[in-house]
Design a protein around this motif. Structure first.
Motif, short mmCIF file in Angstrom:
data_model
loop_
_atom_site.label_atom_id
_atom_site.label_comp_id
_atom_site.label_asym_id
_atom_site.label_seq_id
_atom_site.Cartn_x
_atom_site.Cartn_y
_atom_site.Cartn_z
N GLN B 67 -4.25 -39.48 136.38
CA GLN B 67 -4.31 -38.24 135.62
C GLN B 67 -2.93 -37.59 135.66
O GLN B 67 -2.61 -36.83 136.57
CB GLN B 67 -5.34 -37.30 136.27
N SER B 68 -2.09 -37.95 134.68
CA SER B 68 -0.70 -37.53 134.82
C SER B 68 -0.55 -36.03 134.60
O SER B 68 -1.30 -35.40 133.86
CB SER B 68 0.19 -38.31 133.86
N LEU B 69 0.43 -35.47 135.26
CA LEU B 69 0.64 -34.03 135.23
C LEU B 69 1.45 -33.63 134.01
O LEU B 69 2.29 -34.39 133.54
CB LEU B 69 1.37 -33.59 136.50
N ILE B 70 1.21 -32.43 133.55
CA ILE B 70 1.95 -31.92 132.40
C ILE B 70 2.89 -30.82 132.89
O ILE B 70 2.47 -29.91 133.58
CB ILE B 70 1.00 -31.35 131.34
N PHE B 71 4.16 -30.96 132.55
CA PHE B 71 5.16 -30.00 133.01
C PHE B 71 5.40 -28.90 132.00
O PHE B 71 5.47 -29.15 130.80
CB PHE B 71 6.49 -30.71 133.27
N PHE B 72 5.52 -27.68 132.50
CA PHE B 72 5.94 -26.57 131.66
C PHE B 72 7.15 -25.91 132.29
O PHE B 72 7.13 -25.61 133.49
CB PHE B 72 4.82 -25.53 131.52
N ASP B 73 8.19 -25.75 131.48
CA ASP B 73 9.38 -25.06 131.92
C ASP B 73 9.09 -23.56 131.77
O ASP B 73 9.21 -23.01 130.67
CB ASP B 73 10.54 -25.51 131.03
N GLN B 89 -5.19 -18.72 136.15
CA GLN B 89 -4.99 -18.98 137.57
C GLN B 89 -4.16 -20.24 137.82
O GLN B 89 -4.26 -20.87 138.87
CB GLN B 89 -6.34 -19.13 138.31
N LEU B 90 -3.34 -20.62 136.84
CA LEU B 90 -2.53 -21.83 137.00
C LEU B 90 -1.14 -21.53 137.54
O LEU B 90 -0.51 -22.40 138.13
CB LEU B 90 -2.42 -22.58 135.66
N ILE B 91 -0.66 -20.32 137.31
CA ILE B 91 0.59 -19.90 137.95
C ILE B 91 0.39 -18.51 138.53
O ILE B 91 -0.53 -17.79 138.12
CB ILE B 91 1.81 -19.90 136.98
N ALA B 105 3.67 -27.91 137.11
CA ALA B 105 3.05 -29.16 136.67
C ALA B 105 1.54 -28.98 136.83
O ALA B 105 1.07 -28.59 137.91
CB ALA B 105 3.54 -30.32 137.53
N ILE B 106 0.82 -29.25 135.75
CA ILE B 106 -0.61 -28.97 135.73
C ILE B 106 -1.38 -30.25 135.41
O ILE B 106 -0.99 -31.01 134.53
CB ILE B 106 -0.92 -27.90 134.65
N ALA B 107 -2.49 -30.48 136.12
CA ALA B 107 -3.36 -31.59 135.77
C ALA B 107 -4.18 -31.19 134.55
O ALA B 107 -4.56 -30.03 134.42
CB ALA B 107 -4.28 -31.92 136.94
N PRO B 108 -4.47 -32.14 133.65
CA PRO B 108 -5.21 -31.80 132.44
C PRO B 108 -6.55 -31.11 132.71
O PRO B 108 -6.99 -30.27 131.93
CB PRO B 108 -5.43 -33.16 131.76
N ARG B 109 -7.17 -31.45 133.83
CA ARG B 109 -8.44 -30.78 134.16
C ARG B 109 -8.23 -29.39 134.74
O ARG B 109 -9.19 -28.68 135.02
CB ARG B 109 -9.23 -31.62 135.18
N GLU B 110 -6.97 -29.03 134.96
CA GLU B 110 -6.59 -27.71 135.48
C GLU B 110 -7.02 -27.47 136.92
O GLU B 110 -7.08 -26.34 137.37
CB GLU B 110 -7.11 -26.58 134.58
#
Lengths: 109, 362
Positions: B67-73, B89-91, B105-110
């Motif tokens: 489950q690859s992580l998604i990066f946000f700058d 509640q992700l950051i 970096a967030i997993a798609p399932r959050e």
């Protein structure tokens, strides 16, 4: 007024430049090595806030070398050298006293 | 993944399942870690922050298995997107409002979020719906092991994991459980519960962490102490306390029903009525009313609305979510009008398939 000795207040981390007074103002340390440099000031604080002085939890597979490689006395010697180089003789004298006190405490070094 | 794709879903923390999910909303464990050879974030210059980011980015990219992580700058996101991630509640609010290079970096399932260059270089968070704080610890512990294979964390035998703030030093762990406690709030017993918690070194915070208000009667309970206890002991302390508080809340609800059913039913029904009819409504009022309705549904005082819809509305009526769902920026009064209209729409949809029933007889 600060509730810690003046010597401590003026102590400066040779790695990041943070002083103990900076830390008391902001509540934030500047780098991992501050835990070595400010150890004497941090212990009473940890005692109060954390009610403990020692870690008992998880350990990393490899210990970090930055912190382990420095001893408090070595850190102070580094600072002493810096103080002398910048001709801050008063500061140097204070650091020298701290080193002596620490060496006495450790028995020998 | 685009942030806009997340908006219609309600994320992990309000998914509404797991054990005791009527009261325990979600569980979370976060670990604070720092790279050994860099200054802490507040002392790092922009070049160092970028180095930290690059180093961590390559080290955490594939720690989450398939489950690859998604990066946000985060530094490049606009205010709305940052607020949106906070609402989910992700950051943290600190990361949202910070300066300089920082990312998440967030997993798609959050359920996993890894914050880079917050107060510490790395904050690993695992979040699960319902009561599963030990499971969160096990997951985050494994992630930590994986990251540790690639980088050297600042650690001392004496003080443990070294953090920018000594309130996190040692385990670097903050374990928390979010509880919905409307009956304890309503009967004013909540302060007594909190005083008891403080005595055993647990902190109580509102929905969005430090300094935030307990809006919607959501309370986060977490450990104050990170040094001198093992991770297991910290989790156990919380595991002892949470079932007790859940029982208090259930007892308070039962006695409200027993002694004051009319009053309670009236309060819950009025809350439901306002949400279905209001023409303009603030976020704060919405949270308070949804809290009453949520309890009403759990106590079968309202029987025509499902708990998932209420959970949905808690998050979808938050300022950034509302603007994402509406697809346009909304300020002040316009936002309150849009919120009221959104609530009316969602709450009327439930009656389209099924005729409104008289709320249950007493």
């Amino acid at each position: 007024m600060p509730d810690f000795p003046v010597d401590l207040a003026e102590l400066r981390c040779p790695d990041c430049g943070t002083t103990f007074l900076d830390f008391r103002r902001t509540g934030k340390l500047g780098c991992p090595y501050d835990y070595v440099v400010f150890r004497d000031g941090l212990i009473p604080l940890l005692d109060r806030v954390q009610r403990s002085q020692h870690h008992t939890g998880k350990k990393p597979l490899r210990a970090s070398e930055v912190v382990e490689a420095h001893s408090p006395v070595r850190a102070l010697r580094f600072q002493l050298r810096q103080a002398i180089e910048s001709e801050e003789y008063q500061q140097a004298a204070k650091i020298r006293d701290l080193i002596r006190a620490r060496e006495k405490q450790n028995g020998s070094e | 993944m685009d942030l806009n794709d997340l908006a219609p879903r309600n994320g992990e923390w309000l998914r509404g399942d797991g054990s005791d999910a009527d009261i325990v909303i979600s569980s979370r464990v976060r670990l604070a870690r720092n790279l050994a050879d860099f200054p802490f974030c507040s002392r790092a210059d922009e070049a160092q922050r970028r180095d930290i980011e690059n180093k961590l980015r390559t080290s955490i990219g594939d720690v989450h298995g398939d489950q690859s992580l998604i990066f946000f700058d985060v530094g490049r996101l606009d205010d709305l997107d940052r607020q949106f991630l906070v609402e989910r509640q992700l950051i943290s609010r600190e990361l949202a409002s910070g300066q300089g290079s920082r990312s998440v970096a967030i997993a798609p399932r959050e359920d996993v979020s890894l914050m880079v260059n917050e107060e510490d270089h790395l904050r690993l968070q695992v979040l699960h719906s319902g009561y599963s704080v030990r499971q969160c610890w096990e997951t985050v512990n494994k992630l930590d092991d994986l990251v540790e294979e690639r980088v050297t964390f600042a650690f001392s035998e004496e003080f443990g994991y070294l953090t920018a703030c000594p309130t996190n030093v040692g385990t670097g762990m903050r374990a928390s459980v979010m509880l919905h406690l409307p009956a304890l709030s309503m009967t004013k017993q909540i302060d007594r519960v909190f005083r008891a918690l403080q005595k055993i070194q647990l902190a109580v915070r509102g929905l969005y962490g430090e300094g935030s208000q307990a809006s919607g009667d959501f309370y986060q309970i977490s450990n104050n102490i990170t040094l001198g206890k093992t991770e297991d002991a910290i989790i156990s302390n919380i595991e002892v306390v949470v079932p007790t508080i859940v029982n208090y809340e259930r007892t308070a609800r039962r006695s409200l029903i027993k002694e004051n059913k009319q009053t309670l039913h009236d309060r819950v029904s009025r809350a439901y009525g306002i949400l279905q009819a209001a023409q303009t409504i603030s976020s704060e009022e919405t949270m308070a009313l949804l809290s009453s309705v949520r309890m009403g549904v759990n106590l079968n005082l309202i029987d025509d609305v499902r708990i998932d819809l209420i959970n949905d509305l808690f998050i979808h009526t938050q300022p950034a979510h509302l603007q994402k769902l509406e697809g346009r920026p909304l300020e002040g009064e316009d936002r309150n009008i849009a919120r009221a209209s959104y609530l009316r729409k969602r709450l009327s949809e439930i009656h389209r398939t099924k005729p409104p029933t008289d709320s249950q007889a007493n």
